[in-house]
Design a protein around this motif. Structure first.
Motif, PDB file in Angstrom:
ATOM      1  N   TYR A  10      46.603  46.089  36.909  1.00 38.52           N
ATOM      2  CA  TYR A  10      47.328  46.621  38.056  1.00 38.52           C
ATOM      3  C   TYR A  10      47.494  45.455  39.015  1.00 38.52           C
ATOM      4  N   SER A  11      48.703  45.264  39.508  1.00 38.72           N
ATOM      5  CA  SER A  11      48.959  44.175  40.451  1.00 38.72           C
ATOM      6  C   SER A  11      49.706  44.717  41.660  1.00 38.72           C
ATOM      7  N   TRP A  12      49.133  44.533  42.823  1.00 37.75           N
ATOM      8  CA  TRP A  12      49.744  45.015  44.061  1.00 37.75           C
ATOM      9  C   TRP A  12      50.703  43.970  44.627  1.00 37.75           C
ATOM     10  N   SER A  13      50.283  42.687  44.605  1.00 35.54           N
ATOM     11  CA  SER A  13      51.097  41.631  45.229  1.00 35.54           C
ATOM     12  C   SER A  13      51.703  40.653  44.222  1.00 35.54           C
ATOM     13  N   GLY A  14      51.278  40.761  42.959  1.00 29.42           N
ATOM     14  CA  GLY A  14      51.801  39.850  41.941  1.00 29.42           C
ATOM     15  C   GLY A  14      50.767  38.851  41.434  1.00 29.42           C
ATOM     16  N   ASN A  15      49.674  38.641  42.155  1.00 31.63           N
ATOM     17  CA  ASN A  15      48.656  37.663  41.741  1.00 31.63           C
ATOM     18  C   ASN A  15      47.966  38.081  40.445  1.00 31.63           C
ATOM     19  N   THR A  16      47.596  39.338  40.335  1.00 32.70           N
ATOM     20  CA  THR A  16      46.902  39.798  39.129  1.00 32.70           C
ATOM     21  C   THR A  16      47.858  39.772  37.942  1.00 32.70           C
ATOM     22  N   LYS A  17      49.125  40.078  38.179  1.00 30.32           N
ATOM     23  CA  LYS A  17      50.119  40.016  37.106  1.00 30.32           C
ATOM     24  C   LYS A  17      50.211  38.591  36.549  1.00 30.32           C
ATOM     25  N   ASP A  29      47.698  37.405  19.294  1.00 30.11           N
ATOM     26  CA  ASP A  29      47.592  38.798  18.875  1.00 30.11           C
ATOM     27  C   ASP A  29      47.131  39.708  20.013  1.00 30.11           C
ATOM     28  N   SER A  30      47.669  39.460  21.208  1.00 29.62           N
ATOM     29  CA  SER A  30      47.341  40.339  22.328  1.00 29.62           C
ATOM     30  C   SER A  30      48.590  41.045  22.821  1.00 29.62           C
ATOM     31  N   ASP A  31      48.386  42.234  23.359  1.00 26.39           N
ATOM     32  CA  ASP A  31      49.460  43.002  23.989  1.00 26.39           C
ATOM     33  C   ASP A  31      49.177  43.067  25.488  1.00 26.39           C
ATOM     34  N   LEU A  32      50.236  43.111  26.274  1.00 26.64           N
ATOM     35  CA  LEU A  32      50.126  43.101  27.735  1.00 26.64           C
ATOM     36  C   LEU A  32      50.869  44.307  28.294  1.00 26.64           C
ATOM     37  N   LYS A  33      50.192  45.082  29.126  1.00 27.81           N
ATOM     38  CA  LYS A  33      50.831  46.251  29.735  1.00 27.81           C
ATOM     39  C   LYS A  33      50.389  46.388  31.183  1.00 27.81           C
ATOM     40  N   ALA A  34      51.342  46.749  32.035  1.00 24.11           N
ATOM     41  CA  ALA A  34      51.046  46.982  33.448  1.00 24.11           C
ATOM     42  C   ALA A  34      50.669  48.445  33.661  1.00 24.11           C
ATOM     43  N   ILE A  78      39.601  45.384  25.144  1.00 26.94           N
ATOM     44  CA  ILE A  78      40.566  45.682  26.204  1.00 26.94           C
ATOM     45  C   ILE A  78      40.129  44.938  27.458  1.00 26.94           C
ATOM     46  N   LEU A  79      41.012  44.075  27.941  1.00 22.74           N
ATOM     47  CA  LEU A  79      40.777  43.335  29.180  1.00 22.74           C
ATOM     48  C   LEU A  79      41.504  44.058  30.304  1.00 22.74           C
ATOM     49  N   ILE A  80      40.816  44.283  31.410  1.00 27.28           N
ATOM     50  CA  ILE A  80      41.387  45.045  32.521  1.00 27.28           C
ATOM     51  C   ILE A  80      41.397  44.177  33.772  1.00 27.28           C
ATOM     52  N   GLY A  81      42.596  43.957  34.304  1.00 29.89           N
ATOM     53  CA  GLY A  81      42.764  43.122  35.486  1.00 29.89           C
ATOM     54  C   GLY A  81      43.027  43.949  36.727  1.00 29.89           C
ATOM     55  N   SER A  82      42.403  43.512  37.831  1.00 25.40           N
ATOM     56  CA  SER A  82      42.517  44.259  39.074  1.00 25.40           C
ATOM     57  C   SER A  82      42.370  43.336  40.271  1.00 25.40           C
ATOM     58  N   ASN A 104      35.904  53.106  21.756  1.00 24.70           N
ATOM     59  CA  ASN A 104      34.675  52.568  21.172  1.00 24.70           C
ATOM     60  C   ASN A 104      34.571  51.049  21.163  1.00 24.70           C
ATOM     61  N   GLY A 105      35.641  50.354  21.540  1.00 26.10           N
ATOM     62  CA  GLY A 105      35.608  48.888  21.500  1.00 26.10           C
ATOM     63  C   GLY A 105      34.975  48.299  22.752  1.00 26.10           C
ATOM     64  N   GLU A 106      35.192  47.005  22.911  1.00 25.26           N
ATOM     65  CA  GLU A 106      34.637  46.290  24.052  1.00 25.26           C
ATOM     66  C   GLU A 106      35.637  46.260  25.203  1.00 25.26           C
ATOM     67  N   VAL A 107      35.095  46.293  26.420  1.00 33.12           N
ATOM     68  CA  VAL A 107      35.898  46.243  27.640  1.00 33.12           C
ATOM     69  C   VAL A 107      35.389  45.080  28.484  1.00 33.12           C
ATOM     70  N   ALA A 108      36.322  44.314  29.019  1.00 33.49           N
ATOM     71  CA  ALA A 108      35.956  43.262  29.967  1.00 33.49           C
ATOM     72  C   ALA A 108      36.968  43.314  31.112  1.00 33.49           C
ATOM     73  N   SER A 109      36.542  42.865  32.282  1.00 29.83           N
ATOM     74  CA  SER A 109      37.425  42.898  33.438  1.00 29.83           C
ATOM     75  C   SER A 109      37.607  41.499  34.011  1.00 29.83           C
ATOM     76  N   PHE A 110      38.776  41.277  34.583  1.00 36.00           N
ATOM     77  CA  PHE A 110      39.034  40.074  35.373  1.00 36.00           C
ATOM     78  C   PHE A 110      39.656  40.543  36.674  1.00 36.00           C
TER      79      PHE A 110
END
Length: 149
Positions: A10-17, A29-34, A78-82, A104-110
């Protein structure tokens, strides 16, 4: 073998995007979704937006999100950006994490932030993740290259 990776942000100002796109470019082999919310959910003023988010947290009333139909279990990681708002991940991420329960997989956040309290963010993210397998949290751009490896 490389892990099949989904990058959600999720990007509010564009920095996280920008950071999510950089990570996407580095992971084969990664997919990117907002993750998006309805227009008018937040304000253009960051301070008003922080207040709206804190009200949502206190009321335990999180915004609906717009996200293409995703089969989370098709991914190993699944990498989750915020952004960080008042020490918390943004409230649409709470909605996302609720929808991911059972994955059931792994989750990491940035995250992106100007001087956030890392410990507060990590604690809130893990609390919101509930039963998800959170393996790591990376901060800002400076450590992302190392973290992605």
């Amino acid at each position: 073998m490389a892990k099949k990776t989904l990058i959600l942000y999720y990007s509010w100002s564009g920095n996280t995007k920008k950071l999510a796109e950089k990570i996407h470019d580095q992971i084969e082999d990664s997919d990117l979704k907002a993750v998006e919310v309805a227009d008018g959910t937040f304000d253009d003023d960051p301070y008003k937006t922080y207040d709206i988010a804190l009200d949502q947290i206190q009321a335990n009333s999180f915004p609906d999100i717009k996200l293409d139909n995703v089969d989370f279990n098709k991914y190993d990681l699944i990498l989750i950006g915020s952004p960080v708002w008042s020490g918390y991940p943004v409230t649409p991420i709470k909605t996302l994490l609720d929808q991911m329960q059972g994955y059931n997989g792994e989750v990491a956040s940035f995250y992106t932030s100007a001087g956030a309290n890392r410990k507060a963010y990590v604690n809130h993210f893990k609390e919101w993740a509930n039963d998800l397998n959170v393996v790591d949290v990376a901060e800002n751009d400076s450590k992302i290259d190392e973290w992605v490896k």
